[in-house]
Design a protein around this motif. Structure first.
Motif, mmCIF file in Angstrom:
data_model
loop_
_atom_site.group_PDB
_atom_site.id
_atom_site.type_symbol
_atom_site.label_atom_id
_atom_site.label_comp_id
_atom_site.label_asym_id
_atom_site.label_seq_id
_atom_site.Cartn_x
_atom_site.Cartn_y
_atom_site.Cartn_z
ATOM 1 N N ALA A 38 0.843 -1.198 0.000
ATOM 2 C CA ALA A 38 0.000 0.000 0.000
ATOM 3 C C ALA A 38 0.878 1.247 0.000
ATOM 4 C CB ALA A 38 -0.912 -0.004 1.219
ATOM 5 N N CYS A 39 0.500 2.208 -0.814
ATOM 6 C CA CYS A 39 1.239 3.472 -0.886
ATOM 7 C C CYS A 39 1.042 4.230 0.424
ATOM 8 C CB CYS A 39 0.723 4.273 -2.082
ATOM 9 S SG CYS A 39 1.305 5.966 -2.134
ATOM 10 N N ASP A 40 2.162 4.649 1.027
ATOM 11 C CA ASP A 40 2.077 5.367 2.306
ATOM 12 C C ASP A 40 1.422 6.732 2.142
ATOM 13 O OD1 ASP A 40 3.278 3.354 3.747
ATOM 14 O OD2 ASP A 40 5.302 4.081 3.292
ATOM 15 N N THR A 41 1.733 7.391 1.033
ATOM 16 C CA THR A 41 1.267 8.765 0.838
ATOM 17 C C THR A 41 -0.264 8.848 0.845
ATOM 18 O OG1 THR A 41 3.165 8.958 -0.616
ATOM 19 C CG2 THR A 41 1.632 10.815 -0.580
ATOM 20 N N CYS A 42 -0.912 7.935 0.125
ATOM 21 C CA CYS A 42 -2.370 8.025 0.012
ATOM 22 C C CYS A 42 -3.048 6.900 0.800
ATOM 23 C CB CYS A 42 -2.784 7.951 -1.455
ATOM 24 S SG CYS A 42 -2.322 6.396 -2.237
ATOM 25 N N ARG A 43 -2.266 6.135 1.531
ATOM 26 C CA ARG A 43 -2.785 5.004 2.310
ATOM 27 C C ARG A 43 -3.577 4.022 1.439
ATOM 28 N NH1 ARG A 43 -2.714 6.264 7.927
ATOM 29 N NH2 ARG A 43 -1.916 8.371 8.217
ATOM 30 N N PRO B 165 -4.997 11.812 -9.053
ATOM 31 C CA PRO B 165 -4.226 10.648 -8.602
ATOM 32 C C PRO B 165 -3.061 11.057 -7.694
ATOM 33 C CG PRO B 165 -4.452 10.700 -10.994
ATOM 34 C CD PRO B 165 -4.887 12.029 -10.496
ATOM 35 N N CYS B 166 -2.801 10.218 -6.754
ATOM 36 C CA CYS B 166 -1.665 10.400 -5.840
ATOM 37 C C CYS B 166 -0.382 10.462 -6.672
ATOM 38 C CB CYS B 166 -1.625 9.237 -4.859
ATOM 39 S SG CYS B 166 -0.063 9.010 -4.007
ATOM 40 N N ARG B 167 0.511 11.384 -6.335
ATOM 41 C CA ARG B 167 1.708 11.568 -7.143
ATOM 42 C C ARG B 167 2.690 10.395 -6.998
ATOM 43 N NH1 ARG B 167 3.336 17.264 -5.285
ATOM 44 N NH2 ARG B 167 1.720 16.644 -3.828
ATOM 45 N N ASP B 168 2.706 9.801 -5.826
ATOM 46 C CA ASP B 168 3.689 8.750 -5.583
ATOM 47 C C ASP B 168 3.336 7.435 -6.263
ATOM 48 O OD1 ASP B 168 5.216 10.461 -4.217
ATOM 49 O OD2 ASP B 168 4.621 9.794 -2.213
ATOM 50 N N CYS B 169 2.056 7.096 -6.277
ATOM 51 C CA CYS B 169 1.680 5.800 -6.856
ATOM 52 C C CYS B 169 0.892 5.963 -8.144
ATOM 53 C CB CYS B 169 0.874 4.990 -5.849
ATOM 54 S SG CYS B 169 -0.699 5.744 -5.420
ATOM 55 N N LYS B 170 0.718 7.188 -8.595
ATOM 56 C CA LYS B 170 -0.002 7.492 -9.840
ATOM 57 C C LYS B 170 -1.421 6.932 -9.835
ATOM 58 C CE LYS B 170 4.066 8.455 -12.272
ATOM 59 N NZ LYS B 170 4.956 8.153 -11.134
HETATM 60 ZN ZN LIG Z 1 -0.403 6.847 -3.445
#
Ligand SMILES: [Zn+2]
Ligand SMILES: [Zn+2]
Length: 386
Positions: A156-161, A209-214
Motif C-alpha cells: 500500500a502506498c504510504d502517501t495516500c494510504r 491521482p496520488c503523485r507517488d503511486c499514480k
Molecule cells: Zn499513493
C-alpha cells in the motif's frame, strides 16, 4: 472499429479449441492487470482477449461469428438482445490464473456470478507470491527458528494510504458507467455489454491521482518477511504465509506468500517420507561374534548391539531417529543397512590369524564352502535393501 476475434487471439480461423485455449491463456497471463499495474492498454487488451475467447470457445457463437462477424452475435431474434460474458466459461481459467494472481479481476469483470451485481468499488485481491527456498538437509530435518527473506512486492502506498488519491481528494463514481463498470455498445442490431472505457471496468475514477503511486494505491517495495521453518519439511513442501503477498487494490484483500522448499541431499542418508536409510559398514568379525557399535544419527551418537551370527545384509531399525512428521507427532525411523567392511590389506599377523581361522573351518582348498567364503562371498548379499 472492433478487431477480428481471431486476430485478437493471434490464431488462424481453423484453430482448434485447444489452440484457442492455449492462445487465450498465454495472452491472459501476459496481459493480466496484476502483471501490468497501471497499464491501461494491457488492461484493454486483456478484456478484448477475454471477450474474443468467450465467443470463439462457444461452438454456436463461433459459427455465427464466422458467418456474420461481429454484427451476427447476439443470437437470432430481433434487436436489443444483450450478449453477456458467461462466467462459467472461465471457471477453468480461474483455477489456473487464480493460483497465480488471486483471480481478482475475474470477479471484477464478470460480476458476482449468478448474483449479477458487481462491486462498484473496484476492489481487487492482491496477488499471491511464490518464493523457492533451498534448505540444507539438516535445516529441513531440524527446522529453523528464523528465516528472513527479502520479498519484492506491491504494498500500500504510504502517501495516500492505498486510496490512490491525492491528499484531500477521493475517488468518484465513474460518470460514464455510473459505477456499473460496463457500458452497452451497439453492434449493428444488437447491444453488447463491454467494460467501461473510462474507468476500465472499475466503476470509479480518481480525479486527482496520488503523485507517488499514480493513482494505483500500491507501490513496489522490497520487504523483509521472517518466518519459522517447521522441522521435517521435504522437497516440494509448500508453506503458506497468509497476507504476505501483494496488497489488494482499493481495499481488496492482501494475497498470500507461498514458500516452496527445495532440500539439498545428504550423501549419508536417503530419505523416504519420514524414514531415513543409511548404509553402515561393519567389520566382519563383529558380525560373527557380535558386539556393540557406536553409530551417529542426525540427533547424536547412539549405540547398537549386534547379536553373534548377524547376517551380512541385516537391517537395524532405530526407532524415532528419522524425520519429524510434519502433520503429526513423533518422527519416522532410521534404518541402518549393514554392509560388511572387507579389509583390503592385512598385517602379517592378521593374515596368519585369518589363515588359521580359515583352516579351522575346514580344508585348505575348500575355501568355497568355508568360513571365509561365507563372509567374503556374502558381500553380494550385503547390498542395500529397499
Ligand atoms: Zn499513493
Ligand atoms: Zn466507468
Amino acid at each position: 472499429m472492433k478487431r477480428d476475434y481471431y486476430e485478437v487471439l493471434g490464431v488462424g480461423k481453423e484453430a482448434s479449441s485447444d489452440e484457442l485455449k492455449k492462445a487465450y491463456r498465454k495472452l491472459a497471463m501476459e496481459l493480466h492487470p496484476d502483471r501490468n499495474p497501471g497499464n491501461k492498454e494491457a488492461e484493454e487488451q486483456f478484456k478484448e482477449a477475454a471477450e474474443a475467447y468467450s465467443v470463439l470457445s462457444d461452438g454456436e457463437k463461433r459459427k455465427v461469428y464466422d458467418q456474420f462477424g461481429h454484427a451476427g452475435l447476439g443470437g437470432g431474434g430481433g434487436g436489443g438482445q444483450q450478449f453477456q460474458f458467461d462466467p462459467n466459461q472461465f471457471a477453468d481459467f480461474e483455477d489456473i490464473l487464480g493460483s497465480f494472481f488471486g483471480g481478482g479481476l475475474f470477479g471484477d469483470l464478470f460480476g458476482g456470478g449468478g448474483g449479477g451485481r458487481r462491486r462498484a468499488s473496484g476492489e481487487e485481491r492482491g496477488s499471491d507470491l511464490q518464493y523457492n527456498l533451498k534448505l540444507s538437509f539438516r535445516d529441513a530435518l531440524l527446522g529453523k527458528e528464523v528465516v528472513e527473506l527479502s520479498i519484492p512486492r506491491l504494498e500500500a502506498c504510504d502517501t495516500c494510504r492505498g486510496s490512490g488519491c491525492e491528499a484531500g481528494t477521493k475517488a468518484e463514481t465513474c460518470p460514464q458507467c455510473r459505477g456499473a463498470g460496463q457500458v452497452a455498445v451497439r453492434q449493428g442490431f444488437f447491444q453488447m455489454l463491454t467494460p467501461c472505457p473510462r474507468c476500465s471496468g472499475k466503476g470509479r475514477v480518481i480525479p486527482k491521482p496520488c503523485r507517488d503511486c499514480k493513482g494505483e494505491g500500491r507501490i513496489h517495495r522490497k520487504s523483509k518477511v521472517s518466518f519459522k521453518v517447521p522441522a521435517g519439511v521435504d522437497r516440494g513442501t509448500r508453506l503458506r504465509l497468509q497476507n504476505q503477498g501483494e496488497v489488494g487494490r482499493f481495499g481488496g484483500r492482501t494475497g498470500d506468500l507461498y514458500v516452496v522448499f527445495d532440500v539439498e541431499p545428504d550423501l549419508r542418508y536417503e530419505r523416504d517420507g519420514s524414514d531415513l536409510h543409511q548404509r553402515l559398514e561393519v567389520a566382519w568379525p563383529l558380525l560373527v561374534i557380535g558386539g556393540s557399535l557406536d553409530v551417529e544419527t542426525p540427533y547424536g551418537m547412539d549405540k547398537i548391539k549386534l547379536a553373534p551370527g548377524t547376517p551380512a545384509d541385516h537391517v537395524v531399525k532405530l526407532q524415532n531417529a528419522g524425520v519429524p512428521r510434519l502433520q503429526a507427532t513423533g518422527r519416522g525411523d532410521l534404518y541402518l543397512h549393514l554392509r560388511v567392511a572387507v579389509p583390503k590389506s592385512l598385517t602379517a599377523e592378521q593374515r596368519d590369524l585369518v589363515e588359521q581361522l580359515r583352516r579351522s573351518f575346514g580344508g585348505d582348498d575348500e575355501a568355497e564352502e568355508g568360513f571365509l567364503a561365507k563372509v567374503f562371498g556374502s558381500e553380494k548379499h550385503g547390498k542395500k535393501k529397499k
